[in-house]
Design an enzyme around this catalytic site. Structure first.
Site, PDB file in Angstrom:
ATOM      1  N   ASP A  10       0.840  -1.201   0.000  1.00  0.00           N
ATOM      2  CA  ASP A  10       0.000   0.000   0.000  1.00  0.00           C
ATOM      3  C   ASP A  10       0.870   1.244   0.000  1.00  0.00           C
ATOM      4  O   ASP A  10       0.922   2.001   0.976  1.00  0.00           O
ATOM      5  CB  ASP A  10      -0.947  -0.023   1.213  1.00  0.00           C
ATOM      6  N   LYS A  32       0.616  -7.780  -3.051  1.00  0.00           N
ATOM      7  CA  LYS A  32      -0.712  -7.299  -3.417  1.00  0.00           C
ATOM      8  C   LYS A  32      -0.615  -5.850  -3.850  1.00  0.00           C
ATOM      9  O   LYS A  32      -0.058  -5.015  -3.140  1.00  0.00           O
ATOM     10  CB  LYS A  32      -1.662  -7.405  -2.225  1.00  0.00           C
ATOM     11  N   ASP A  59      -5.623  -6.311  -6.567  1.00  0.00           N
ATOM     12  CA  ASP A  59      -6.806  -6.164  -5.719  1.00  0.00           C
ATOM     13  C   ASP A  59      -7.622  -4.958  -6.165  1.00  0.00           C
ATOM     14  O   ASP A  59      -7.526  -3.883  -5.586  1.00  0.00           O
ATOM     15  CB  ASP A  59      -6.300  -6.006  -4.269  1.00  0.00           C
ATOM     16  N   LYS A  61     -11.128  -5.259  -6.978  1.00  0.00           N
ATOM     17  CA  LYS A  61     -12.523  -5.468  -6.528  1.00  0.00           C
ATOM     18  C   LYS A  61     -13.554  -5.003  -7.552  1.00  0.00           C
ATOM     19  O   LYS A  61     -14.366  -4.105  -7.272  1.00  0.00           O
ATOM     20  CB  LYS A  61     -12.760  -4.744  -5.197  1.00  0.00           C
ATOM     21  N   ASP A  64     -19.550  -4.430 -11.620  1.00  0.00           N
ATOM     22  CA  ASP A  64     -20.245  -3.691 -12.686  1.00  0.00           C
ATOM     23  C   ASP A  64     -21.146  -4.684 -13.408  1.00  0.00           C
ATOM     24  O   ASP A  64     -21.300  -5.817 -12.950  1.00  0.00           O
ATOM     25  CB  ASP A  64     -19.201  -3.059 -13.638  1.00  0.00           C
ATOM     26  N   PRO A  66     -22.242  -7.575 -16.012  1.00  0.00           N
ATOM     27  CA  PRO A  66     -21.417  -8.719 -16.423  1.00  0.00           C
ATOM     28  C   PRO A  66     -20.541  -8.461 -17.646  1.00  0.00           C
ATOM     29  O   PRO A  66     -19.355  -8.807 -17.647  1.00  0.00           O
ATOM     30  CB  PRO A  66     -22.463  -9.811 -16.694  1.00  0.00           C
ATOM     31  N   THR A 119     -14.885  -5.715   5.465  1.00  0.00           N
ATOM     32  CA  THR A 119     -14.803  -5.711   6.940  1.00  0.00           C
ATOM     33  C   THR A 119     -15.238  -4.363   7.514  1.00  0.00           C
ATOM     34  O   THR A 119     -15.502  -4.247   8.702  1.00  0.00           O
ATOM     35  CB  THR A 119     -13.378  -6.054   7.419  1.00  0.00           C
ATOM     36  N   ARG A 211       0.942  -3.347   7.016  1.00  0.00           N
ATOM     37  CA  ARG A 211       1.762  -2.541   7.923  1.00  0.00           C
ATOM     38  C   ARG A 211       2.684  -3.313   8.864  1.00  0.00           C
ATOM     39  O   ARG A 211       3.798  -2.839   9.115  1.00  0.00           O
ATOM     40  CB  ARG A 211       0.856  -1.571   8.684  1.00  0.00           C
TER      41      ARG A 211
HETATM   42  O1  C5P Z   1      -1.742  -2.939   6.858  1.00  0.00           O
HETATM   43  P1  C5P Z   1      -2.706  -4.075   6.931  1.00  0.00           P
HETATM   44  O2  C5P Z   1      -2.044  -5.391   7.320  1.00  0.00           O
HETATM   45  O3  C5P Z   1      -3.917  -3.766   7.781  1.00  0.00           O
HETATM   46  O4  C5P Z   1      -3.194  -4.258   5.425  1.00  0.00           O
HETATM   47  C1  C5P Z   1      -4.235  -5.132   5.057  1.00  0.00           C
HETATM   48  C2  C5P Z   1      -4.495  -5.018   3.591  1.00  0.00           C
HETATM   49  O5  C5P Z   1      -5.633  -5.822   3.272  1.00  0.00           O
HETATM   50  C3  C5P Z   1      -4.834  -3.619   3.104  1.00  0.00           C
HETATM   51  O6  C5P Z   1      -4.358  -3.509   1.766  1.00  0.00           O
HETATM   52  C4  C5P Z   1      -6.342  -3.584   3.148  1.00  0.00           C
HETATM   53  O7  C5P Z   1      -6.890  -2.678   2.236  1.00  0.00           O
HETATM   54  C5  C5P Z   1      -6.681  -5.022   2.750  1.00  0.00           C
HETATM   55  N1  C5P Z   1      -7.991  -5.497   3.161  1.00  0.00           N
HETATM   56  C6  C5P Z   1      -8.392  -5.537   4.488  1.00  0.00           C
HETATM   57  N2  C5P Z   1      -9.642  -6.004   4.810  1.00  0.00           N
HETATM   58  C7  C5P Z   1     -10.474  -6.436   3.856  1.00  0.00           C
HETATM   59  C8  C5P Z   1     -10.083  -6.419   2.514  1.00  0.00           C
HETATM   60  C9  C5P Z   1      -8.816  -5.927   2.201  1.00  0.00           C
HETATM   61  O8  C5P Z   1      -7.636  -5.160   5.378  1.00  0.00           O
HETATM   62  N3  C5P Z   1     -11.646  -6.930   4.183  1.00  0.00           N
END
Ligand code: C5P
Length: 232
Positions: A10, A32, A59, A61, A64, A66, A119, A211
Protein backbone atom coordinates in the site's frame (compact mmCIF):
# COMPACT_ATOMS: atom_id res chain seq x y z
CA UNK A 1 -2.91 -24.64 -3.32
CA UNK A 2 0.21 -23.89 -1.27
CA UNK A 3 0.05 -21.57 1.72
CA UNK A 4 1.75 -18.21 1.23
CA UNK A 5 2.22 -14.77 2.76
CA UNK A 6 1.13 -11.87 0.53
CA UNK A 7 2.56 -8.43 1.31
CA UNK A 8 0.06 -5.57 0.84
CA UNK A 9 2.13 -2.97 -1.02
CA UNK A 10 0.00 0.00 0.00
CA UNK A 11 2.43 2.63 -1.27
CA UNK A 12 1.53 5.83 -3.10
CA UNK A 13 4.10 5.57 -5.89
CA UNK A 14 6.16 3.15 -7.93
CA UNK A 15 9.37 4.55 -6.45
CA UNK A 16 8.26 3.91 -2.85
CA UNK A 17 7.27 0.38 -3.86
CA UNK A 18 10.60 -0.37 -5.55
CA UNK A 19 12.54 1.06 -2.59
CA UNK A 20 10.62 -1.37 -0.39
CA UNK A 21 11.03 -4.40 -2.68
CA UNK A 22 14.77 -3.70 -3.09
CA UNK A 23 15.21 -4.70 0.56
CA UNK A 24 14.36 -8.29 -0.38
CA UNK A 25 17.57 -9.66 -1.82
CA UNK A 26 17.05 -13.35 -1.03
CA UNK A 27 13.33 -13.96 -1.48
CA UNK A 28 10.63 -12.82 -3.92
CA UNK A 29 7.50 -12.30 -1.86
CA UNK A 30 3.98 -12.57 -3.33
CA UNK A 31 2.72 -8.94 -3.38
CA UNK A 32 -0.71 -7.30 -3.42
CA UNK A 33 -1.23 -4.20 -5.53
CA UNK A 34 -4.34 -2.23 -4.61
CA UNK A 35 -6.36 0.55 -6.18
CA UNK A 36 -4.21 3.42 -4.88
CA UNK A 37 -1.00 2.23 -6.50
CA UNK A 38 -2.68 0.90 -9.66
CA UNK A 39 -4.62 4.09 -10.29
CA UNK A 40 -1.50 6.20 -9.64
CA UNK A 41 0.87 4.25 -11.84
CA UNK A 42 -1.28 2.22 -14.27
CA UNK A 43 -0.53 -1.21 -15.77
CA UNK A 44 3.21 -0.47 -15.93
CA UNK A 45 3.53 -1.02 -12.17
CA UNK A 46 2.19 -4.56 -12.61
CA UNK A 47 4.56 -5.30 -15.50
CA UNK A 48 7.54 -3.90 -13.61
CA UNK A 49 6.91 -5.92 -10.45
CA UNK A 50 6.24 -9.03 -12.52
CA UNK A 51 9.55 -8.49 -14.31
CA UNK A 52 11.27 -8.47 -10.92
CA UNK A 53 9.96 -12.00 -10.40
CA UNK A 54 7.15 -11.48 -7.88
CA UNK A 55 3.74 -13.13 -7.95
CA UNK A 56 0.98 -10.50 -7.97
CA UNK A 57 -2.49 -10.28 -6.42
CA UNK A 58 -4.19 -7.36 -8.20
CA UNK A 59 -6.81 -6.16 -5.72
CA UNK A 60 -9.19 -4.00 -7.76
CA UNK A 61 -12.52 -5.47 -6.53
CA UNK A 62 -14.48 -5.21 -9.78
CA UNK A 63 -18.25 -4.64 -9.55
CA UNK A 64 -20.25 -3.69 -12.69
CA UNK A 65 -22.57 -5.25 -15.25
CA UNK A 66 -21.42 -8.72 -16.42
CA UNK A 67 -20.32 -7.61 -19.90
CA UNK A 68 -18.14 -4.78 -18.57
CA UNK A 69 -16.56 -7.00 -15.94
CA UNK A 70 -15.90 -9.74 -18.52
CA UNK A 71 -14.05 -7.34 -20.83
CA UNK A 72 -12.11 -5.75 -17.99
CA UNK A 73 -11.04 -9.14 -16.67
CA UNK A 74 -9.74 -10.03 -20.14
CA UNK A 75 -7.49 -6.95 -19.94
CA UNK A 76 -6.23 -7.89 -16.46
CA UNK A 77 -5.58 -11.46 -17.59
CA UNK A 78 -3.22 -10.18 -20.30
CA UNK A 79 -1.23 -8.43 -17.55
CA UNK A 80 -0.34 -11.92 -16.35
CA UNK A 81 -1.28 -11.38 -12.70
CA UNK A 82 -1.50 -14.46 -10.48
CA UNK A 83 -4.64 -13.52 -8.53
CA UNK A 84 -7.40 -10.93 -8.83
CA UNK A 85 -10.83 -10.26 -7.34
CA UNK A 86 -14.36 -8.85 -7.59
CA UNK A 87 -17.39 -8.19 -5.38
CA UNK A 88 -19.67 -11.19 -4.92
CA UNK A 89 -22.50 -8.63 -4.60
CA UNK A 90 -22.32 -8.30 -8.41
CA UNK A 91 -24.29 -11.60 -8.64
CA UNK A 92 -23.50 -15.10 -9.92
CA UNK A 93 -23.95 -13.97 -13.54
CA UNK A 94 -21.33 -11.26 -13.10
CA UNK A 95 -18.90 -13.72 -11.50
CA UNK A 96 -19.39 -16.25 -14.32
CA UNK A 97 -18.76 -13.51 -16.89
CA UNK A 98 -15.61 -12.50 -15.01
CA UNK A 99 -14.28 -16.04 -15.18
CA UNK A 100 -14.93 -16.19 -18.92
CA UNK A 101 -13.10 -12.93 -19.48
CA UNK A 102 -10.20 -13.98 -17.31
CA UNK A 103 -9.62 -17.33 -19.01
CA UNK A 104 -6.84 -17.15 -21.60
CA UNK A 105 -6.92 -18.92 -24.96
CA UNK A 106 -4.77 -21.77 -23.62
CA UNK A 107 -7.27 -22.34 -20.78
CA UNK A 108 -5.06 -20.90 -18.01
CA UNK A 109 -6.19 -17.99 -15.83
CA UNK A 110 -5.28 -16.14 -12.63
CA UNK A 111 -6.87 -17.29 -9.35
CA UNK A 112 -10.19 -15.44 -9.00
CA UNK A 113 -11.59 -14.70 -5.55
CA UNK A 114 -14.60 -12.75 -4.35
CA UNK A 115 -15.02 -10.12 -1.66
CA UNK A 116 -18.06 -11.11 0.43
CA UNK A 117 -18.80 -8.29 2.88
CA UNK A 118 -16.11 -5.67 3.39
CA UNK A 119 -14.80 -5.71 6.94
CA UNK A 120 -15.80 -2.03 7.14
CA UNK A 121 -19.49 -2.97 6.70
CA UNK A 122 -21.22 -3.63 10.00
CA UNK A 123 -24.42 -5.61 10.49
CA UNK A 124 -26.09 -2.39 11.63
CA UNK A 125 -25.19 -0.56 8.39
CA UNK A 126 -26.28 -3.56 6.32
CA UNK A 127 -29.71 -3.34 7.96
CA UNK A 128 -30.17 0.43 8.07
CA UNK A 129 -28.49 1.54 4.82
CA UNK A 130 -28.62 -1.50 2.55
CA UNK A 131 -31.88 -2.98 3.89
CA UNK A 132 -30.27 -6.41 4.25
CA UNK A 133 -31.85 -8.09 7.24
CA UNK A 134 -29.82 -11.32 7.33
CA UNK A 135 -26.95 -11.62 9.80
CA UNK A 136 -23.52 -10.63 8.50
CA UNK A 137 -22.26 -14.23 8.85
CA UNK A 138 -25.22 -15.56 6.84
CA UNK A 139 -24.47 -13.10 4.03
CA UNK A 140 -20.77 -14.02 4.07
CA UNK A 141 -21.61 -17.72 3.79
CA UNK A 142 -24.25 -17.13 1.08
CA UNK A 143 -21.95 -14.88 -0.99
CA UNK A 144 -19.14 -17.46 -0.65
CA UNK A 145 -21.51 -20.21 -1.82
CA UNK A 146 -22.55 -18.02 -4.77
CA UNK A 147 -18.88 -17.52 -5.66
CA UNK A 148 -18.34 -21.27 -5.55
CA UNK A 149 -21.42 -21.89 -7.69
CA UNK A 150 -20.09 -19.42 -10.27
CA UNK A 151 -16.84 -21.40 -10.42
CA UNK A 152 -14.55 -19.01 -8.53
CA UNK A 153 -11.59 -20.30 -6.54
CA UNK A 154 -12.36 -18.68 -3.19
CA UNK A 155 -13.02 -15.54 -1.18
CA UNK A 156 -11.33 -12.76 0.74
CA UNK A 157 -12.43 -12.90 4.38
CA UNK A 158 -11.29 -12.37 7.93
CA UNK A 159 -9.05 -15.21 9.15
CA UNK A 160 -11.65 -15.70 11.88
CA UNK A 161 -14.22 -16.51 9.16
CA UNK A 162 -12.02 -18.91 7.16
CA UNK A 163 -13.22 -22.03 9.00
CA UNK A 164 -16.89 -21.10 8.56
CA UNK A 165 -16.39 -20.47 4.82
CA UNK A 166 -14.58 -23.77 4.32
CA UNK A 167 -17.30 -25.66 6.21
CA UNK A 168 -19.98 -24.04 4.03
CA UNK A 169 -18.16 -24.42 0.68
CA UNK A 170 -15.35 -26.99 0.68
CA UNK A 171 -11.97 -27.55 2.23
CA UNK A 172 -10.20 -26.63 -1.00
CA UNK A 173 -12.17 -23.37 -1.46
CA UNK A 174 -9.42 -20.77 -1.10
CA UNK A 175 -9.48 -18.23 1.75
CA UNK A 176 -7.34 -15.11 1.43
CA UNK A 177 -7.26 -13.30 4.74
CA UNK A 178 -6.16 -9.79 5.71
CA UNK A 179 -6.39 -8.58 9.32
CA UNK A 180 -3.22 -10.29 10.53
CA UNK A 181 -1.09 -8.97 13.37
CA UNK A 182 1.79 -10.33 15.43
CA UNK A 183 0.84 -11.21 19.01
CA UNK A 184 3.14 -8.45 20.30
CA UNK A 185 2.37 -5.93 17.53
CA UNK A 186 0.11 -2.92 17.06
CA UNK A 187 -3.44 -3.51 15.81
CA UNK A 188 -3.91 -0.08 14.14
CA UNK A 189 -7.35 0.39 12.54
CA UNK A 190 -8.05 -3.33 12.06
CA UNK A 191 -10.72 -4.66 14.38
CA UNK A 192 -10.95 -8.42 14.03
CA UNK A 193 -7.34 -9.54 13.89
CA UNK A 194 -5.40 -12.70 14.50
CA UNK A 195 -1.79 -13.85 14.36
CA UNK A 196 -0.17 -15.67 11.41
CA UNK A 197 0.08 -18.83 13.54
CA UNK A 198 -3.61 -18.71 14.46
CA UNK A 199 -4.59 -18.00 10.83
CA UNK A 200 -2.72 -21.17 9.86
CA UNK A 201 -4.55 -23.15 12.54
CA UNK A 202 -7.98 -21.90 11.38
CA UNK A 203 -7.15 -22.84 7.78
CA UNK A 204 -6.34 -19.67 5.79
CA UNK A 205 -4.59 -20.40 2.51
CA UNK A 206 -3.03 -16.96 2.05
CA UNK A 207 -2.57 -14.22 4.63
CA UNK A 208 -2.37 -10.61 3.41
CA UNK A 209 -0.07 -8.58 5.63
CA UNK A 210 0.56 -4.87 5.17
CA UNK A 211 1.76 -2.54 7.92
CA UNK A 212 3.24 -5.22 10.23
CA UNK A 213 5.78 -5.74 7.40
CA UNK A 214 5.87 -2.44 5.48
CA UNK A 215 5.99 -0.08 8.49
CA UNK A 216 8.79 -1.69 10.48
CA UNK A 217 12.51 -0.99 10.64
CA UNK A 218 13.29 -4.46 9.32
CA UNK A 219 10.63 -5.56 6.79
CA UNK A 220 12.62 -8.62 5.70
CA UNK A 221 12.76 -9.95 9.27
CA UNK A 222 9.02 -9.27 9.73
CA UNK A 223 8.23 -11.07 6.46
CA UNK A 224 10.36 -14.04 7.52
CA UNK A 225 8.58 -14.15 10.87
CA UNK A 226 5.22 -14.34 9.05
CA UNK A 227 6.47 -17.15 6.83
CA UNK A 228 7.85 -19.02 9.83
CA UNK A 229 4.57 -18.77 11.74
CA UNK A 230 2.22 -19.33 8.79
CA UNK A 231 3.95 -21.52 6.21
CA UNK A 232 6.82 -23.51 7.71
O1 C5P B 1 -1.74 -2.94 6.86
P1 C5P B 1 -2.71 -4.08 6.93
O2 C5P B 1 -2.04 -5.39 7.32
O3 C5P B 1 -3.92 -3.77 7.78
O4 C5P B 1 -3.19 -4.26 5.43
C1 C5P B 1 -4.23 -5.13 5.06
C2 C5P B 1 -4.50 -5.02 3.59
O5 C5P B 1 -5.63 -5.82 3.27
C3 C5P B 1 -4.83 -3.62 3.10
O6 C5P B 1 -4.36 -3.51 1.77
C4 C5P B 1 -6.34 -3.58 3.15
O7 C5P B 1 -6.89 -2.68 2.24
C5 C5P B 1 -6.68 -5.02 2.75
N1 C5P B 1 -7.99 -5.50 3.16
C6 C5P B 1 -8.39 -5.54 4.49
N2 C5P B 1 -9.64 -6.00 4.81
C7 C5P B 1 -10.47 -6.44 3.86
C8 C5P B 1 -10.08 -6.42 2.51
C9 C5P B 1 -8.82 -5.93 2.20
O8 C5P B 1 -7.64 -5.16 5.38
N3 C5P B 1 -11.65 -6.93 4.18
Amino acid sequence: MGKDVIIACDFASAQDTFNFLDKFTEEKPFVKIGMELYYAEGPSIVKEIKKRGHKIFLDLKLHDIPNTVKKSMAVLSKLDVDMTNLHAAGTIDMMKAALEGLTREDGTRPILIAVTQLTSTSEERMKNELLINASINDTIVKYAQNAKEAGLDGVVCSPLEAGMVKDACSKDFVTVTPGVRFADGEVGDQVRVTTPAKAKEIGSDYIVVGRPITQTDDPVAAYRRCVEEFVD
